[in-house]
Write an enzyme that holds these catalytic residues in place. Structure first.
Site, short mmCIF file in Angstrom:
data_model
loop_
_atom_site.label_atom_id
_atom_site.label_comp_id
_atom_site.label_asym_id
_atom_site.label_seq_id
_atom_site.Cartn_x
_atom_site.Cartn_y
_atom_site.Cartn_z
CD GLU A 81 -11.03 -1.66 -7.75
OE1 GLU A 81 -10.03 -1.48 -7.01
OE2 GLU A 81 -12.19 -1.33 -7.41
CD GLU B 144 -15.98 -3.74 -1.51
OE1 GLU B 144 -15.04 -4.46 -1.16
OE2 GLU B 144 -15.86 -2.80 -2.31
CG ASP C 87 -6.63 -7.15 -7.03
OD1 ASP C 87 -5.55 -7.35 -6.43
OD2 ASP C 87 -7.50 -6.37 -6.58
CD GLU D 291 -3.08 -0.90 0.20
OE1 GLU D 291 -3.06 0.13 -0.51
OE2 GLU D 291 -3.96 -1.77 0.12
#
Length: 596
Positions: free
Chosen positions: A498, A434, A317, A180
């Site tokens: 996304e 989600e 991902d 992150e």
């Protein structure tokens, strides 16, 4: 003579008064109301860990020979569509939408600037703040390139002044989330550097400062990074270990940022660090329970890849997203990433793609399943789960179809993207949750909607009585399930980007304006449901017309979601995919065009 003297005296007096007014009145007022006035930093009530700074730590496992960076890029097929000239009416309508998005960005940015300046996040409903990512001002740094892209020059200058005061050698956090930190902080600084042609040396200086700190997380016995890095251990020259339980995405998604840092600085160690990870992934790609794909969780300490769970969603991902992107950033000088992508997409097509059973749907759409695989490769369990985090895949497959000349995959890219658009449109608020499970088609080429099969999916078993069917109908009504959706695993919306990411990429690839229409529809619904006094908030349930707010606004709302929206309604030449590689945090890095 006297009259002339009086004239000169009067002129001098007026000039003096004007100068005095400028310095004593106008200039202070101008400075007071200037947009460049530095906001008040929210004081950091930190207790540093014994005031430790990670300077000049001693490497326990130094690298003796660095893997060299390729430096002679070659031609890569064009990605973007050849857009026609738009009419004056089209341009006016597009720019009006873009300006609305820009003002939405400024609303959230102002909330952060006024109530959480130099902290990681503003709490958009309460006006409090949160330090989620080491307390270095995540929203500030993550948004740097967005400020440049949107032409917010005064705000960018303010942010640069604040950046100078961030100390990347220490943090109040007991551990550092390497993934992150790299994608949000390092990515934001490098992209802003590239977008401004290196005019602000502080950006690269701070990126290097952060890179020097994070590089210590790679100082392990096998040079695999400790992803939840106990940084104070490294600062005290104590040994650290890679994690036996490491998310695939975190381990495999540092390549683009570290490669670009080596390209900009000439320091080989950053590229070397991530290339070692890639070599391990390549070596094990065909040795997993599902050859071609890596499991969601890996053992980075022993380099074991025997976990049974496989997904393209959370925890996996961006590992796949970065295969074609690193190929582009390296100027196609190696076939390693092409080959790895080819093996991965073929396995995805064979094992994971499925068509959901939908009602009144005029477009073909695709989703990907989650798998649990026995040793030997037989599927033990398959979940037909659509997750927001999977919505990156349409754009990734689209880019790869262009640069690797895989034209047969372009329809897959579009159908994956359309699947995410459907996932928004089908919900009462027009916002995708989600995660939700759906009924899957038995035959992807012939799949009429079947109420009985849908009911069984909701019930979780065959329906044997009229009473059970009646209970299922009541459950569907109570849970507000759209036709074809069997369960909402997580009904929240967390301001995620996304779906808009894939819409942006597919619009730039195809020029299809219906994608702009979908993006605008999504934006209006999101803004309506999430807008707060100090920004925009994640919501608890996308089925509620007035959803409960969670008082959470992660930095990617500004850095990704609103940036993608802004770019969808910008000129196609603005951040062209033929000029830039966008990181998993939507940070544009300049593509090599003939040496570095």
């Amino acid at each position: 003579m006297i009259s002339n003297r009086k004239g000169r005296s009067l002129t001098t007096t007026i000039l003096f008064l004007l100068v005095a007014y400028f310095f004593l009145v106008w200039l202070p007022l101008h400075q007071l109301f200037s947009h460049k006035a530095q906001p008040t930093a929210i004081e950091k009530q930190w207790h540093r860990l014994n005031n430790i700074h990670i300077n000049n730590s001693i490497e326990r496992f130094p690298v003796t020979s660095y893997i060299p960076l390729p430096t002679s890029p070659v031609s890569i097929p064009r990605i973007q569509h050849d857009f026609p000239v738009e009419s004056r009416r089209e341009r006016k309508a597009r720019l009006k939408k873009r300006e609305t998005i820009k003002q939405t960005f400024l609303h959230a940015w102002s909330g952060y600037k006024d109530h959480a300046w130099m902290r990681d996040e503003v709490s958009p409903s309460s006006g409090r703040y949160d330090d989620s990512f080491s307390g270095w001002g995540a929203t500030l740094v993550d948004s740097l390139d967005a400020l440049v892209i949107m032409g917010l020059d005064d705000e960018f200058e303010i942010a640069l002044d604040a950046l100078k005061r961030i100390d990347f050698t220490t943090t109040p956090s007991s551990y550092v989330n390497v993934f992150e930190i790299v994608i949000r902080y390092m990515g934001g600084m490098i992209a802003a550097h590239d977008l401004t042609d290196g005019k602000h040396p502080i950006l690269l200086q701070k990126a290097v400062e952060l890179g020097e700190m994070i590089y210590n997380a790679f100082d392990t016995h096998n040079r695999m990074p400790q992803m939840r890095w106990e940084w104070s251990e490294s600062a005290q020259n104590l040994e650290i270990q890679p994690g036996e339980v490491t998310n695939l995405a975190e381990l495999a998604s540092l390549t683009v940022e570290f490669t670009r840092l080596t390209q900009l600085t000439g320091d080989p160690k950053y590229y070397d660090a991530v290339q070692r990870i890639t070599d391990v992934l390549e070596k094990n790609q065909q040795e997993t329970r599902l050859p071609g794909l890596w499991p969601t969780i890996v053992d980075a300490d022993h380099l074991w890849f025997d976990n049974a769970e496989f997904t393209l969603g959370g925890c996996a991902d961006s590992a796949y997203e970065y295969l074609p992107k690193e190929h582009i950033l390296l100027g196609a000088q190696t076939d390693q990433y092409r080959n790895m992508y080819t093996d991965a997409i073929e396995a995805i097509k064979k094992h994971m793609l499925f068509r959901p059973m939908l009602k009144d749907q005029d477009k073909q759409i695709l989703f990907t399943s989650n798998l649990v695989v026995n040793r030997g490769g037989s599927v033990h369990q398959e979940r037909f789960l659509q997750e927001h985090l999977k919505c990156f895949l349409g754009g990734t497959v689209g880019i790869a179809a262009k640069i690797f000349n895989r034209t047969e995959d372009m329809s897959i890219a579009r159908e994956l993207t359309d699947g995410c658009i459907w996932s928004y449109d089908v919900m009462p608020t027009g916002i995708m949750p989600e995660a939700m499970e759906v009924a899957a088609c038995d035959d992807k080429d012939n799949c009429p909607f079947d109420d009985a099969k849908w009911y069984e999916g909701v019930w979780g078993d065959q329906l044997k009585t009229d009473s059970e069917r009646h209970q299922v109908q009541k459950l569907i009504k109570h849970e507000r399930l759209p036709a074809g959706v069997t369960v909402l695993r997580d009904s929240a919306y967390k301001l995620r980007p996304e779906a808009l990411e894939s819409i942006f990429i597919m619009y730039r690839i195809t020029g299809d304006k219906s994608l702009q229409d979908a993006a605008w529809r999504m934006f209006k619904n999101i803004d309506k449901a999430t807008r707060t006094k100090f920004g925009h908030s994640s919501i608890e349930d996308v089925r509620d017309s007035e959803p409960q707010l969670s008082d959470k606004m992660e930095s990617f709302w500004l850095a990704e979601t609103l940036k993608y929206l802004y770019l969808i309604f910008s000129e196609p030449s603005h951040i062209s995919l033929d000029d830039y590689v966008l990181s998993t945090e939507a940070h544009p890095f300049k593509r090599p065009s003939g040496g570095f």
